[in-house]
Write a protein that holds these residues in place. Structure first.
Motif, PDB file in Angstrom:
ATOM      1  N   UNK A 294      -4.630   8.945   4.824  1.00 50.52           N
ATOM      2  CA  UNK A 294      -3.530   8.199   5.389  1.00 50.52           C
ATOM      3  C   UNK A 294      -3.322   7.126   4.403  1.00 50.52           C
ATOM      4  N   UNK A 295      -1.909   6.466   4.414  1.00 52.57           N
ATOM      5  CA  UNK A 295      -1.305   5.794   3.439  1.00 52.57           C
ATOM      6  C   UNK A 295      -1.471   4.202   4.014  1.00 52.57           C
ATOM      7  N   UNK A 296      -1.334   3.214   3.062  1.00 49.30           N
ATOM      8  CA  UNK A 296      -1.392   1.921   3.498  1.00 49.30           C
ATOM      9  C   UNK A 296      -0.974   1.210   4.710  1.00 49.30           C
ATOM     10  N   UNK A 297       0.650   1.671   4.655  1.00 48.30           N
ATOM     11  CA  UNK A 297       1.393   0.844   5.715  1.00 48.30           C
ATOM     12  C   UNK A 297       0.717   1.504   7.082  1.00 48.30           C
ATOM     13  N   UNK A 298       0.272   2.766   7.389  1.00 51.28           N
ATOM     14  CA  UNK A 298      -0.173   3.389   8.559  1.00 51.28           C
ATOM     15  C   UNK A 298      -1.540   2.623   8.958  1.00 51.28           C
ATOM     16  N   UNK A 299      -2.244   2.825   7.734  1.00 47.24           N
ATOM     17  CA  UNK A 299      -3.571   2.075   8.006  1.00 47.24           C
ATOM     18  C   UNK A 299      -3.456   0.625   8.408  1.00 47.24           C
ATOM     19  N   UNK A 300      -2.629  -0.026   7.871  1.00 45.24           N
ATOM     20  CA  UNK A 300      -2.309  -1.404   8.599  1.00 45.24           C
ATOM     21  C   UNK A 300      -2.319  -1.668   9.658  1.00 45.24           C
TER      22      UNK A 300
ATOM     23  N   UNK B  38       4.614 -13.066   0.956  1.00 49.49           N
ATOM     24  CA  UNK B  38       6.151 -12.476   1.123  1.00 49.49           C
ATOM     25  C   UNK B  38       6.477 -11.137   0.258  1.00 49.49           C
ATOM     26  N   UNK B  39       5.380 -10.902  -0.481  1.00 49.67           N
ATOM     27  CA  UNK B  39       5.364  -9.477  -1.109  1.00 49.67           C
ATOM     28  C   UNK B  39       5.323  -8.383  -0.233  1.00 49.67           C
ATOM     29  N   UNK B  40       4.865  -8.806   1.161  1.00 52.74           N
ATOM     30  CA  UNK B  40       4.358  -7.775   2.081  1.00 52.74           C
ATOM     31  C   UNK B  40       6.006  -7.789   3.094  1.00 52.74           C
TER      32      UNK B  40
ATOM     33  N   UNK C 260       4.256 -15.758   3.320  1.00 47.92           N
ATOM     34  CA  UNK C 260       4.139 -17.245   2.725  1.00 47.92           C
ATOM     35  C   UNK C 260       4.774 -16.818   1.342  1.00 47.92           C
ATOM     36  N   UNK C 261       5.559 -17.730   0.626  1.00 48.22           N
ATOM     37  CA  UNK C 261       6.126 -17.719  -0.600  1.00 48.22           C
ATOM     38  C   UNK C 261       4.771 -17.780  -1.541  1.00 48.22           C
ATOM     39  N   UNK C 262       5.424 -16.969  -2.941  1.00 53.98           N
ATOM     40  CA  UNK C 262       4.543 -16.793  -3.977  1.00 53.98           C
ATOM     41  C   UNK C 262       3.838 -18.125  -4.469  1.00 53.98           C
ATOM     42  N   UNK C 263       2.723 -18.054  -5.054  1.00 56.39           N
ATOM     43  CA  UNK C 263       2.217 -19.242  -5.987  1.00 56.39           C
ATOM     44  C   UNK C 263       2.617 -18.728  -7.172  1.00 56.39           C
ATOM     45  N   UNK C 264       3.093 -19.911  -8.094  1.00 59.80           N
ATOM     46  CA  UNK C 264       3.395 -19.618  -9.226  1.00 59.80           C
ATOM     47  C   UNK C 264       2.208 -20.262 -10.219  1.00 59.80           C
TER      48      UNK C 264
ATOM     49  N   UNK D 124       9.095  -4.154   8.253  1.00 60.27           N
ATOM     50  CA  UNK D 124       9.867  -3.371   9.081  1.00 60.27           C
ATOM     51  C   UNK D 124       9.374  -2.210   9.450  1.00 60.27           C
ATOM     52  N   UNK D 125       8.725  -1.556   8.406  1.00 60.48           N
ATOM     53  CA  UNK D 125       8.142  -0.315   8.787  1.00 60.48           C
ATOM     54  C   UNK D 125       6.869  -0.165   9.588  1.00 60.48           C
ATOM     55  N   UNK D 126       6.149  -1.167   9.434  1.00 59.37           N
ATOM     56  CA  UNK D 126       5.053  -1.327  10.119  1.00 59.37           C
ATOM     57  C   UNK D 126       5.489  -1.638  11.531  1.00 59.37           C
ATOM     58  N   UNK D 127       6.553  -2.651  11.486  1.00 64.07           N
ATOM     59  CA  UNK D 127       6.991  -2.875  13.118  1.00 64.07           C
ATOM     60  C   UNK D 127       7.273  -1.851  13.776  1.00 64.07           C
TER      61      UNK D 127
END
Length: 460
Positions: free
Chosen positions: A183-189, A205-207, A231-235, A212-215
């Motif tokens: 199985x692939x990532x989005x399905x397993x999650x 927020x990189x996710x 959450x916004x990225x940490x720079x 929408x795919x997971x929903x």
């Protein structure tokens, strides 16, 4: 509804501060709500995952006190469960086999990009009433694709970003199982979040693009999705996304460099969340104050100078007896054995330090030979002052070995030599501590042994 949150890192690189913040907030939310915090290791990327990276995740979380209530769970140990759900989805016609090869998919994308279209799978193998599918090629193992809904929108109220809506027409049919059946990532999650009854997903927020795919998979399985907070990225200090490639350090390196776990929690909490103007707070205050309504919407920038300042404030506030074992560990790493003077040493020097390593740098001078700075020795240990140093050594040989007794010996030496305090104190500090800058001389000497002081003054 009891709150259940999770931290689900991929062990494909050593966890850094940007990653661990994504553990801090779900941990804090679960703790603040009397809920449950779950650790899940998403290790399905067999080529890039490593046990060493898993160890740093577990070690870093243990050091910071972000202990999970359940887990760690490992996705690779749940393959039978994923296959079971895949079989259920096949039986319900929620997925279909797709025989399009990688080369065909690449060619399709090239044509779409040439036509200035969004590159996406075009549904060639999606069964529809009245549609004739291509002939099944011989010897080709298909992938399984999820039947994404057509038309309408998928939407959620993100606790950080607000309302987000994506048209289903923008989402193609996601591959949820590879040709070998894995199985692939989005399905397993989604399966994991359902089985673990996750109520709130707090992640980077990189996710957002995965959400929408997971929903849609959640709803196809008859389950309402959790609440999301992206959450916004940490720079990093250069304004780039924090990553190992951009020089980010493993979390455990901060422990080795002498940072305190409560100071790290304090600093990380402020990288994307705030409670008014409060800069310094305890772990208990953080948990009492934390909620999802005060998460920031803008990217936060790491600042090591600010981290050192926060650490210094926690160091100053920490009990000497609690600091001593941390400093003793640094001394032991230098093959130096501490003794019962160490808490008092921590109390004397902690206001001058911003890490426990810096504190150990001071403490080691009481247990191991010192090498005075040559420039300071030449400047302060002059021929003119050496008779006074000899007088002090003579008086220290017989005085009470207390701060008060030593202060009296220093006072008598000054009276006999006619020197001012700095003229005597500076060379004595250089000889005994290796540097002219220390706390009060009588307090420093009192924490040395009489034998060490006599020996070092004898080098004048």
């Amino acid at each position: 509804m009891k709150v259940r949150t999770r931290f689900a890192p991929s062990p494909t690189g050593f966890i850094h501060l940007g990653n661990i913040r994504s553990a801090l907030y779900p941990w804090a939310f679960a703790r603040s709500q009397g809920g449950t915090f779950i650790l899940r290791i998403e290790d399905t990327d067999l080529e890039r995952s490593s046990q060493a990276a898993v160890d740093v995740i577990l070690e870093g979380m243990r050091w910071l006190g972000l202990d999970p209530d359940e887990g760690p769970f490992y996705q690779m140990q749940r393959m039978d469960r994923y296959r079971e759900v895949l079989a259920q989805m096949r039986a319900k016609d929620l997925v279909y086999p797709c025989y399009m090869s990688v080369a065909e998919l690449d060619a399709l994308r090239e044509r779409q990009m040439a036509a200035k279209e969004k590159p996406r799978y075009d549904g060639t193998w999606r069964p529809e009433p009245g549609k004739t599918l291509p002939p099944v090629p011989e010897g080709v193992q298909p992938v399984l694709r999820f039947r994404n809904p057509t038309g309408g929108v998928v939407a959620w109220d993100d606790k950080v970003k607000g309302r987000i809506e994506i048209r289903n027409d923008e989402l193609d049919d996601l591959v949820i199982a590879r040709p070998d059946g894995t199985p692939t990532y989005n399905f397993c999650v989604v399966v994991d979040d359902i089985d673990m009854v996750i109520t709130h997903v707090i992640r980077g927020d990189d996710h957002v693009n995965n959400t929408p795919r997971q929903i849609n998979i959640f709803r196809a399985l008859g389950v309402e999705p959790p609440v999301y907070a992206h959450l916004p990225t940490v720079l990093n200090e250069q304004g780039e996304k924090m990553s190992k490639r951009n020089g980010a350090k493993p979390v455990t390196q901060y422990r080795d460099e002498g940072y305190l776990p409560d100071a790290m929690v304090n600093y990380l909490a402020r990288l994307g969340w705030s409670h008014g103007d409060d800069e310094i707070f305890s772990r208990e205050q953080f948990l009492a104050w934390f909620d999802l309504d005060h998460l920031g919407r803008s990217a936060a920038q790491f600042d090591e100078a600010k981290l050192r300042w926060v650490n210094a404030q926690h160091l100053k506030a920490m009990a000497d007896e609690a600091l001593a074992p941390l400093v003793a560990a640094h001394l032991a790493a230098r093959n130096v054995q501490a003794d019962d003077r160490l808490p008092a040493l921590c109390g004397l020097f902690k206001d001058r330090c911003d890490t426990t390593v810096a504190l150990a740098d001071w403490a080691v001078r009481f247990y191991a030979p010192v090498q005075p700075d040559e420039a300071e020795r030449d400047k302060h240990v002059t021929e003119a002052v050496k008779p006074a140093i000899a007088t002090l050594a003579r008086l220290l040989a017989d005085c009470a070995w207390t701060k008060e007794g030593i202060a009296a010996a220093i006072k008598q030496t000054l009276a006999e030599s006619g020197l001012k305090m700095p003229q005597l104190a500076m060379p004595v500090r250089v000889l005994v501590m290796g540097t002219a800058q220390t706390p009060s001389l009588d307090a420093v000497l009192a924490l040395c042994t009489r034998e060490v002081v006599q020996q070092r003054l004898g080098h004048a």
